[in-house]
Scaffold this active site. Sequence first.
Site, short mmCIF file in Angstrom:
data_model
loop_
_atom_site.label_atom_id
_atom_site.label_comp_id
_atom_site.label_asym_id
_atom_site.label_seq_id
_atom_site.Cartn_x
_atom_site.Cartn_y
_atom_site.Cartn_z
CG HIS A 55 -2.01 1.15 0.94
ND1 HIS A 55 -2.82 1.60 0.66
CD2 HIS A 55 -1.95 2.42 1.98
CE1 HIS A 55 -3.37 2.29 0.73
NE2 HIS A 55 -3.00 3.06 1.83
CG HIS A 104 -9.66 4.07 3.90
ND1 HIS A 104 -9.75 3.65 5.40
CD2 HIS A 104 -8.27 3.63 3.97
CE1 HIS A 104 -9.33 4.42 5.85
NE2 HIS A 104 -8.05 4.20 4.94
#
Length: 749
Positions: A55, A104
Site C-alpha cells: 500500500h 479505503h
Amino acid sequence: MTLDTVKHATDTPGTAQPWSELGLKEDEYARIKEILGRRPTGAELAMYSVMWSEHCSYKSTKAHLKQFGEKAPASDALLVGIGENAGVVDIGQGYAVTFKVESHNHPSYIEPYQGAATGIGGIVRDILAMGARPVAVMDPLRFGAADHPDTRRVLPGVVAGIGGYGNCLGLPNIGGEVVFDSCYQGNPLVNALCVGVMKHEDIHLAQASGTGNKVILYGARTGGDGIGGVSVLASETFDEEGPAKRPAVQVGDPFQEKLLIECTLEIFRENLVAGIQDLGGAGLSCATSELASAGSGGMRVELDTVPLRDATLSPEEILMSESQERMCAVVEPDNVERFLAICEKWDVTATVIGEVTEGERLEIFWHGEQIVDVPPRSVAHEGPTYHRPYARPAGQDALQADDAAKLPRPADGDALRAQVLKLVGSPNQAAKTWITDQYDRYVLGNTVLAQPEDGGMIRVDEETNLGVAVATDGNGRYAKLDPYTGAQLALAESYRNVAATGATPLAVTDCLNFGSPEDPGAMWQFAEACRGLADACQTLGTPVTGGNVSLYNQTGDTAIHPTPVVGVLGVIDDVTRRTPMAFTEPGQLIYLLGDTREELGGSAWSQVVHDHLGGLPPAVDLERERLLAEILVSASRDGMIDAAHDLSDGGLIQALAESCLRGGAGARIVVPDGLEPCVFLFSESAGRAIVSVPRSEELRFTDMCGARALPATRVGVVDGDAIDVQGQFTLPLDELRAAHEATLPALFG
C-alpha cells in the site's frame, strides 16, 4: 523486557524477529539488515514493514506506474505532479486547484462506517497538506450484488460513514458512482476524492529542511486504533472466511478534523511552516521518514513526547498507529510560539517532538535511548521494486470470443419497451438518490452542479465565477474484457463528462483497483491498464497528477474485475454558463453527437437482460473524444445548447431517461435509418453525447459541428410527458420514474 535499542540490536545479531508476521518477505528482511549493517531494532522493523508494504511502497507496481511520468504530456497548467500528497493545477486568475483520489477498500469491508469515514478524512488531509482549503469530496463506490445479504451490511454503513464524516466537515459531496457486481462481493471498493483551492503562492510541500527547525505533531492524540491499519490490511488478500489479517480499523472524529483544517489554514495564512505532511497510512513512520527523505538534512525525534490516548502503547505501536486527524509540520524556531498559540486557539493538541538535523539519518529516541537510526530514503523512497511475472490469462481469448452480438434481440416494440424498463430500473442504472440524499451536496454555497449530473462543479471565485468540474468513472466489465481499452474508456468517459458540463478537461487522478500482484493474470491486467491510461493521457494532453493503487482485492483465488477509476478535473471561466443534463424546454431539438455502432460487449444491456459478459468493449477514438469535448465546451460557452449528457453505461436510452426525468419533460425520438432499434437504444459506443438545442441556435450549432466534421444527427424533440420512440413504444415519464427510483429504497430502505 529490555528495550530494543540500536546498541542492543548491534550487540544481539542473532535475535529472532517477527518479520514475516509483519508482512515482510525473507529477502526484504535481509535487505533491511544489509542497509543497516545489523539487524533492525523492533521500532525500525515496524517502520520498514509498514513503509515497504504494498500500500505504501508500490513495490509491485512502480515499474509500471513510471509510464505516467515518462509519457506525461506537456502541460502549462501542471504546477505540482506525481510524488507529493496531491497534484496541483493552475486554473487561472492566480488560483490553483489540488485534487486526488485514494482507496479505503479493505478497512471498509471490515468496519463499513469507520472504514469509509476515515477514507474521507484521509483524502481531505492530503489536500489540506498541499496548502489548500478543501472544498468538495466525491465517492466512487463498488459493491457486490445488490440483493446479497452482505451488501445490505456493507453499503448502508459505507454511505453513512461518508455522509457522516463529510457532512460534519461541511464539505459538499458533488459526485461519484455506485456500481453493483458480484465480483466485488468480498471486496467492495470505497474510493474517495477531494478537491481543494488555493492561490499559487500558498502551495506547500512535504519536506523537512533547515537545520534546527522544529518538528511539531499536532491534532488528535495517538491511540491504538489503526495500528498497522490500511498499510498492512491493504497489502493482504482475503481468504474465504474473511481477512487474513485484521489490524484495528481507524476511528474517525470529523469535529476534530474540522478544527484541524481551520487551525492549519490559519497557520498557512501566517506562513509559519517550512514543510508539512499529513498522517495517514503508516502514521508517524510515514510522516517522519518522508519529510526527512524529501528534505536536505536528517531528523531527530523524541518519540516519548508524542501525546497518547493509550499510555500502554509501545514505541513500535506508536510508530505504526494510523490514528486519524493528525498532521506533522516543520517550523522555524522563531515561529514555534505563534504556531502553538494558534493550535491552542483552535483547541488542537500540538507538541514539539523533534528537529531537523545536519546529518542524513532519521534518529528516533525513547526516553533517551536511541531506537531508530536509519537513512530516511531507504524507508520512504527506496523500498523494494518487484518486476512481477505477468501473462495474459488463459481464458482471455475465449472471453473475448464470446461476442455479445449473438445475444437475442427484442422481437418487437413491446419487447423493446420491457427491456428499457428493466434496464433503467436495474441497480446500476437506477436512481441513486437513496444514497446521495444522505450527503450534503450544497453546503458552503458554491456547488453549481452535483449528482446526478455528468460532473460535479464548484465555483472557485464569487466575483468572476471561475469554477472547476470533476468527474470519476471506471467500468470494470470493460476492463475485464480488455484492460488496455477499459482504462482508456474510463478516462474517455470522465473526460467527456467534464466537457458535457462546459468545462475544459485539464488533468487526471486515478485509483487503480486490482487483484493480487502475485497472480500473473491480475498483474497483466494491471500492466495493460497502466499502459492504456498513460497512452490515452498523452493523446488527450491530460497529465496524471497523482493517485493510488489498491491491490489484493480478491477473496481466495477470485479477484475483482480490474477497476481503474479515473478522475478528470476541468476548468470553466464562468459557472453561470455551465450545461446541465436536464431537458426542460418543449420544442428544443435533440441531437446525437458521434457515431453509433453495434457495440454491446460489456454493456449494461448484456448484463441486465442476459447476465452476459463477453466480447470486446467499445472501441476508443481519443481524437474523437477531444473533438467532442471541444464542441461541447464551445457550445456551452456560446449559448448554443441548453442541456448535454454523455452516452455511456446503458447507451442512448439511459441518457434520454435521465435527461427527461431530471427536467420533467418528455421526448419524441426517431430511430435513424440503417440502425436497428436495439442497437440505437442500447449500444455503448464511446465518443457520444446528446444535447438539446434551441431552434434559434440549430443552424449555428450544426454549422459548427459540420465545420469540425463531428457527426451530429437530429434524433428527436423535447415534447410531452413520455419518451416516445416512434414506431416502437411509448413510455410515460411517470411509469419510467417509478421504475427508475424504486429500486434502491426497496433494497436498502
